[in-house]
Design a protein around this motif. Structure first.
Motif, PDB file in Angstrom:
ATOM      1  N   GLU A 149       0.855  -1.184   0.000  1.00  0.00           N
ATOM      2  CA  GLU A 149       0.000   0.000   0.000  1.00  0.00           C
ATOM      3  C   GLU A 149       0.889   1.231   0.000  1.00  0.00           C
ATOM      4  O   GLU A 149       1.790   1.348   0.835  1.00  0.00           O
ATOM      5  N   MET A 150       0.651   2.147  -0.925  1.00  0.00           N
ATOM      6  CA  MET A 150       1.536   3.296  -1.097  1.00  0.00           C
ATOM      7  C   MET A 150       0.792   4.612  -0.930  1.00  0.00           C
ATOM      8  O   MET A 150      -0.254   4.833  -1.545  1.00  0.00           O
ATOM      9  N   TYR A 151       1.350   5.467  -0.073  1.00  0.00           N
ATOM     10  CA  TYR A 151       0.873   6.839   0.072  1.00  0.00           C
ATOM     11  C   TYR A 151       2.083   7.742  -0.009  1.00  0.00           C
ATOM     12  O   TYR A 151       2.810   7.950   0.964  1.00  0.00           O
ATOM     13  N   VAL A 152       2.332   8.255  -1.196  1.00  0.00           N
ATOM     14  CA  VAL A 152       3.542   9.035  -1.457  1.00  0.00           C
ATOM     15  C   VAL A 152       3.158  10.338  -2.141  1.00  0.00           C
ATOM     16  O   VAL A 152       2.095  10.443  -2.768  1.00  0.00           O
ATOM     17  N   PRO A 153       3.996  11.361  -2.044  1.00  0.00           N
ATOM     18  CA  PRO A 153       3.715  12.614  -2.759  1.00  0.00           C
ATOM     19  C   PRO A 153       3.641  12.375  -4.257  1.00  0.00           C
ATOM     20  O   PRO A 153       4.408  11.573  -4.813  1.00  0.00           O
ATOM     21  N   PRO A 158       6.138   9.932 -11.500  1.00  0.00           N
ATOM     22  CA  PRO A 158       6.839   9.699 -12.770  1.00  0.00           C
ATOM     23  C   PRO A 158       7.983   8.701 -12.638  1.00  0.00           C
ATOM     24  O   PRO A 158       8.234   7.896 -13.549  1.00  0.00           O
ATOM     25  N   GLU A 159       8.671   8.741 -11.508  1.00  0.00           N
ATOM     26  CA  GLU A 159       9.767   7.809 -11.265  1.00  0.00           C
ATOM     27  C   GLU A 159       9.261   6.449 -10.790  1.00  0.00           C
ATOM     28  O   GLU A 159       9.814   5.403 -11.169  1.00  0.00           O
ATOM     29  N   GLY A 177      -4.415   7.801  -4.778  1.00  0.00           N
ATOM     30  CA  GLY A 177      -3.088   7.920  -5.369  1.00  0.00           C
ATOM     31  C   GLY A 177      -2.365   9.189  -4.968  1.00  0.00           C
ATOM     32  O   GLY A 177      -1.352   9.540  -5.586  1.00  0.00           O
ATOM     33  N   GLY A 178      -2.862   9.873  -3.948  1.00  0.00           N
ATOM     34  CA  GLY A 178      -2.235  11.126  -3.524  1.00  0.00           C
ATOM     35  C   GLY A 178      -2.490  12.282  -4.477  1.00  0.00           C
ATOM     36  O   GLY A 178      -1.871  13.346  -4.339  1.00  0.00           O
ATOM     37  N   LEU A 179      -3.392  12.093  -5.436  1.00  0.00           N
ATOM     38  CA  LEU A 179      -3.720  13.161  -6.375  1.00  0.00           C
ATOM     39  C   LEU A 179      -4.742  14.102  -5.745  1.00  0.00           C
ATOM     40  O   LEU A 179      -5.562  13.684  -4.924  1.00  0.00           O
TER      41      LEU A 179
END
Length: 288
Positions: A149-153, A158-159, A177-179
């Protein structure tokens, strides 16, 4: 540290209760701090949020299952999350923990036996694991059928999206998706996430209020959420995000949040898929 106000004592009854075996796919349990101390590197200090308080809220909504997500304030100490799964009972709860690339197989096996079904990468606030551990962790958890589970800026997508596509495990995009709500319909990060959902490899959590720029009642998130639902309803899950950490002013009512979810789609079969069928698949709940 970020301030936190406590969750509401009373929850408004929603206009319609959730279908049987609905699962709240994102919530947290905190405290008591004397028994489960917080990490010194944490970005906020939450008030206690007990299993009893959670189920009072969930019963009002009609939810019978829940996924307890390790919060960054506990760092690598997964005891509170694991214990909460035990307190809830494994017929109605699963857990998401945090592990690093040096975790051993026996630890993962023990966690799996205790109802843990994934590990979290959260870099939006202090206390979470770093992204460079991603491939190593994925290689170790693949044996157990876990996901990440990912919560990233969003500036990292892109990377990271090409890396996510090559991982040997599914990835769940936390909090849309942090959007943010203003994300353009042709935004390349959004399109990249949608492609991964359509591929059947990834999932998205429809926890929407943190994406809002206008605040309560968070109506500005509707176009982004409905884009996810219309594109891949079979890859969406929903969660309250109770007890709504890091909020300093307005505390959302979970009855309102559930009513908002119901307003995102009028198709009851799609709602049931998001609330019942998708969580059962993703978190390995037993069939009804």
């Amino acid at each position: 540290m970020l301030p936190c106000i406590p969750p509401r004592d009373e929850t408004k009854a929603p206009k319609a209760k959730a279908p049987a075996l609905s699962c709240d796919c994102h919530m947290h349990i905190f405290g008591p701090e004397a028994d489960y101390p917080y990490s010194q590197q944490r970005g906020f200090t939450p008030p206690d949020a007990s299993p009893q308080a959670y189920w009072r809220m969930a019963d009002t909504l009609g939810f019978q299952r829940a996924v307890i997500v390790q919060a960054s304030v506990y760092g690598w100490d997964n005891r509170r999350t694991v214990q909460a799964v035990e307190e809830f009972g494994r017929e109605r709860a699963r857990g998401i923990v945090m592990v690093n690339a040096d975790v051993d197989r026996q630890t993962l096996s023990d966690l799996n036996d205790r109802g843990i079904r994934g590990t979290r990468f959260i870099t939006t606030i202090s206390g979470g694991p770093t992204i460079d551990n991603l491939p190593g962790v994925a290689a170790k958890i693949a044996e157990f059928g876990w996901h990440i589970e990912m919560y990233v800026p969003r500036n990292l997508w892109p990377e990271l999206l090409p890396v996510v596509a090559d991982l040997p495990v599914p990835v769940v995009f936390d909090h849309l998706g942090g959007l943010s709500a203003e994300t353009d319909e042709n935004d390349p990060d959004l399109l990249g996430i949608l492609r991964l959902l359509e591929s059947g490899k990834c999932w998205v959590k429809l926890c929407g209020y943190r994406a809002s720029l206008t605040g309560h009642p968070y109506d500005d998130v509707t176009p982004l959420v409905t884009r996810y639902i219309s594109t891949a309803p079979e890859r969406c899950v929903w969660g309250t995000d109770w007890p709504h950490t890091t909020l300093a002013d307005y505390m959302p009512d979970d009855g309102d949040l559930f009513d908002q979810f119901c307003g995102w789609t009028s198709d009851e079969a799609v709602r049931t898929r998001i609330l019942v069928d998708n969580p059962a698949e993703l978190y390995h709940f037993p069939p009804a």
